[in-house]
Scaffold this motif. Structure first.
Motif, PDB file in Angstrom:
ATOM      1  N   MET A  87      24.501  43.635  28.328  1.00 48.90           N
ATOM      2  CA  MET A  87      24.074  44.855  27.761  1.00 48.90           C
ATOM      3  C   MET A  87      24.549  45.836  28.492  1.00 48.90           C
ATOM      4  O   MET A  87      24.601  46.264  29.738  1.00 48.90           O
ATOM      5  N   LEU A  88      25.129  46.989  27.740  1.00 53.25           N
ATOM      6  CA  LEU A  88      25.640  48.106  28.218  1.00 53.25           C
ATOM      7  C   LEU A  88      24.506  49.301  28.729  1.00 53.25           C
ATOM      8  O   LEU A  88      23.582  49.175  27.948  1.00 53.25           O
ATOM      9  N   GLN A  89      24.810  49.759  29.820  1.00 51.66           N
ATOM     10  CA  GLN A  89      23.736  50.957  30.224  1.00 51.66           C
ATOM     11  C   GLN A  89      24.293  52.321  29.900  1.00 51.66           C
ATOM     12  O   GLN A  89      25.493  52.465  30.199  1.00 51.66           O
ATOM     13  N   GLY A  90      23.218  53.138  29.168  1.00 55.26           N
ATOM     14  CA  GLY A  90      23.710  54.230  28.907  1.00 55.26           C
ATOM     15  C   GLY A  90      23.583  55.403  30.076  1.00 55.26           C
ATOM     16  O   GLY A  90      23.238  54.816  31.025  1.00 55.26           O
ATOM     17  N   LYS A  91      24.105  56.400  29.875  1.00 56.79           N
ATOM     18  CA  LYS A  91      23.789  57.547  31.125  1.00 56.79           C
ATOM     19  C   LYS A  91      22.558  57.739  31.271  1.00 56.79           C
ATOM     20  O   LYS A  91      22.036  57.757  32.607  1.00 56.79           O
ATOM     21  N   LYS A  92      21.760  57.834  30.451  1.00 59.00           N
ATOM     22  CA  LYS A  92      20.170  58.147  30.685  1.00 59.00           C
ATOM     23  C   LYS A  92      19.471  57.046  31.545  1.00 59.00           C
ATOM     24  O   LYS A  92      18.986  57.333  32.650  1.00 59.00           O
ATOM     25  N   SER A  93      19.807  55.972  30.977  1.00 56.40           N
ATOM     26  CA  SER A  93      18.829  54.710  31.679  1.00 56.40           C
ATOM     27  C   SER A  93      19.624  54.409  32.678  1.00 56.40           C
ATOM     28  O   SER A  93      18.922  54.110  33.904  1.00 56.40           O
ATOM     29  N   LEU A  94      20.775  54.522  33.217  1.00 53.58           N
ATOM     30  CA  LEU A  94      21.537  54.370  34.459  1.00 53.58           C
ATOM     31  C   LEU A  94      20.959  55.616  35.492  1.00 53.58           C
ATOM     32  O   LEU A  94      20.407  55.316  36.416  1.00 53.58           O
ATOM     33  N   ALA A  95      20.914  56.893  35.024  1.00 59.21           N
ATOM     34  CA  ALA A  95      20.284  57.876  35.828  1.00 59.21           C
ATOM     35  C   ALA A  95      18.811  57.451  36.194  1.00 59.21           C
ATOM     36  O   ALA A  95      18.300  57.810  37.424  1.00 59.21           O
ATOM     37  N   TYR A  96      17.932  56.983  35.240  1.00 58.35           N
ATOM     38  CA  TYR A  96      16.656  56.780  35.508  1.00 58.35           C
ATOM     39  C   TYR A  96      16.476  55.614  36.597  1.00 58.35           C
ATOM     40  O   TYR A  96      15.641  55.742  37.447  1.00 58.35           O
ATOM     41  N   ARG A  97      17.402  54.650  36.471  1.00 59.79           N
ATOM     42  CA  ARG A  97      17.349  53.503  37.294  1.00 59.79           C
ATOM     43  C   ARG A  97      17.806  53.669  38.770  1.00 59.79           C
ATOM     44  O   ARG A  97      17.096  53.542  39.711  1.00 59.79           O
ATOM     45  N   ILE A  98      18.581  54.899  38.784  1.00 59.55           N
ATOM     46  CA  ILE A  98      19.059  55.322  40.253  1.00 59.55           C
ATOM     47  C   ILE A  98      17.843  56.036  40.710  1.00 59.55           C
ATOM     48  O   ILE A  98      17.514  55.987  41.989  1.00 59.55           O
ATOM     49  N   PHE A  99      17.289  56.972  40.020  1.00 60.05           N
ATOM     50  CA  PHE A  99      16.159  58.106  40.508  1.00 60.05           C
ATOM     51  C   PHE A  99      15.107  56.902  40.846  1.00 60.05           C
ATOM     52  O   PHE A  99      14.592  57.266  41.974  1.00 60.05           O
ATOM     53  N   TYR A 100      14.521  56.014  40.069  1.00 60.42           N
ATOM     54  CA  TYR A 100      13.328  55.358  40.531  1.00 60.42           C
ATOM     55  C   TYR A 100      13.746  54.319  41.499  1.00 60.42           C
ATOM     56  O   TYR A 100      12.793  53.907  42.285  1.00 60.42           O
ATOM     57  N   ASP A 101      15.037  53.688  41.800  1.00 61.09           N
ATOM     58  CA  ASP A 101      15.340  52.949  43.019  1.00 61.09           C
ATOM     59  C   ASP A 101      15.400  53.639  44.149  1.00 61.09           C
ATOM     60  O   ASP A 101      14.738  53.505  45.069  1.00 61.09           O
ATOM     61  N   SER A 102      15.807  55.067  44.225  1.00 62.88           N
ATOM     62  CA  SER A 102      15.729  56.033  45.222  1.00 62.88           C
ATOM     63  C   SER A 102      14.065  56.099  45.499  1.00 62.88           C
ATOM     64  O   SER A 102      13.751  56.167  46.701  1.00 62.88           O
ATOM     65  N   MET A 103      13.340  56.238  44.722  1.00 63.75           N
ATOM     66  CA  MET A 103      11.862  56.559  44.910  1.00 63.75           C
ATOM     67  C   MET A 103      11.260  55.162  45.570  1.00 63.75           C
ATOM     68  O   MET A 103      10.357  55.381  46.410  1.00 63.75           O
ATOM     69  N   ASP A 104      11.834  54.040  45.196  1.00 66.07           N
ATOM     70  CA  ASP A 104      11.227  52.793  45.855  1.00 66.07           C
ATOM     71  C   ASP A 104      11.876  52.778  47.364  1.00 66.07           C
ATOM     72  O   ASP A 104      11.131  52.520  48.218  1.00 66.07           O
ATOM     73  N   ILE A 105      13.006  53.276  47.347  1.00 60.75           N
ATOM     74  CA  ILE A 105      13.544  53.389  48.975  1.00 60.75           C
ATOM     75  C   ILE A 105      12.719  54.331  49.819  1.00 60.75           C
ATOM     76  O   ILE A 105      12.703  53.775  50.945  1.00 60.75           O
ATOM     77  N   ILE A 106      12.345  55.471  49.282  1.00 63.08           N
ATOM     78  CA  ILE A 106      11.610  56.488  49.796  1.00 63.08           C
ATOM     79  C   ILE A 106      10.210  55.895  50.396  1.00 63.08           C
ATOM     80  O   ILE A 106       9.975  55.951  51.642  1.00 63.08           O
ATOM     81  N   LYS A 107       9.766  55.081  49.466  1.00 60.96           N
ATOM     82  CA  LYS A 107       8.506  54.621  49.653  1.00 60.96           C
ATOM     83  C   LYS A 107       8.593  53.541  50.852  1.00 60.96           C
ATOM     84  O   LYS A 107       7.753  53.643  51.698  1.00 60.96           O
ATOM     85  N   GLU A 108       9.792  52.784  50.695  1.00 58.95           N
ATOM     86  CA  GLU A 108       9.936  51.503  51.712  1.00 58.95           C
ATOM     87  C   GLU A 108      10.362  52.545  53.212  1.00 58.95           C
ATOM     88  O   GLU A 108       9.546  51.922  54.237  1.00 58.95           O
ATOM     89  N   ARG A 109      11.015  53.531  53.314  1.00 55.75           N
ATOM     90  CA  ARG A 109      11.462  54.126  54.497  1.00 55.75           C
ATOM     91  C   ARG A 109      10.221  55.039  55.058  1.00 55.75           C
ATOM     92  O   ARG A 109       9.986  54.961  56.118  1.00 55.75           O
ATOM     93  N   THR A 110       9.676  55.599  54.531  1.00 52.21           N
ATOM     94  CA  THR A 110       8.442  56.586  54.915  1.00 52.21           C
ATOM     95  C   THR A 110       6.955  56.140  54.773  1.00 52.21           C
ATOM     96  O   THR A 110       6.281  56.432  55.339  1.00 52.21           O
TER      97      THR A 110
END
Length: 126
Positions: free
Chosen positions: A1-24
Motif C-alpha cells: 500500500m502506498l502512503q500519501g503525503k498526508k498520511s505519512l505526515a500524520y504518521r510522523i506527527f502522531y509517532d512523535s507524540m507517542d515518543i514525547i509521551k514516553e520520554r516526558t
C-alpha cells in the motif's frame, strides 16, 4: 500500500507524540502547544528598497501567518537534527522548544532581536 503525503505526515506527527509521551510522561498535546507558542514569532524583518538604499523594516505578522511560520521553523529545524527518523527528530525539537530551547526558539529570538535593532526604520512600513 502506498502512503500519501498526508498520511505519512500524520504518521510522523502522531509517532512523535507517542515518543514525547514516553520520554516526558506529560500530555504530548500540551508540549506541542507550548512548543508552538514558544517558536511563533510576533514580528518579522522585511527588506525594502527606499531611495537607493535597502532597509530592514520590522513589521508585525498577521495571526494566521504567525502559526504557519512557527510550524515551518519547528519542522525545518527538526529535519536538521541528528536522529534516526523524522518522528524522533520532531519529538526532540518539540521537547526542546517547549522548554524555550532549541533552534526554532533561537530563530524566533534572533528575528525579534533584529526587529528591535531596526526599530528606527519602522516608519517606512506601508
Amino acid at each position: 500500500m502506498l502512503q500519501g503525503k498526508k498520511s505519512l505526515a500524520y504518521r510522523i506527527f502522531y509517532d512523535s507524540m507517542d515518543i514525547i509521551k514516553e520520554r516526558t510522561g506529560e500530555n504530548p498535546h500540551e508540549i506541542w502547544r507550548s512548543a508552538l507558542n514558544n517558536a511563533t514569532p510576533q514580528v518579522e524583518v522585511r527588506s525594502r528598497r527606499i531611495g537607493g538604499a535597502t532597509f530592514q523594516i520590522p513589521t508585525e505578522i498577521p495571526g494566521n501567518r504567525k502559526l504557519s511560520i512557527g510550524m515551518k521553523w519547528l519542522i525545518r529545524f527538526a529535519r536538521q537534527r541528528n536522529g534516526k527518523g523524522m518522528a524522533e527528530k520532531l519529538a526532540a525539537e518539540l521537547i526542546a522548544a517547549s522548554k524555550n530551547e532549541g533552534a526554532a526558539v533561537k530563530r524566533k529570538e534572533d528575528t525579534h532581536r533584529m526587529a528591535e535593532a531596526n526599530r528606527a526604520f519602522a516608519h517606512f512600513r506601508t
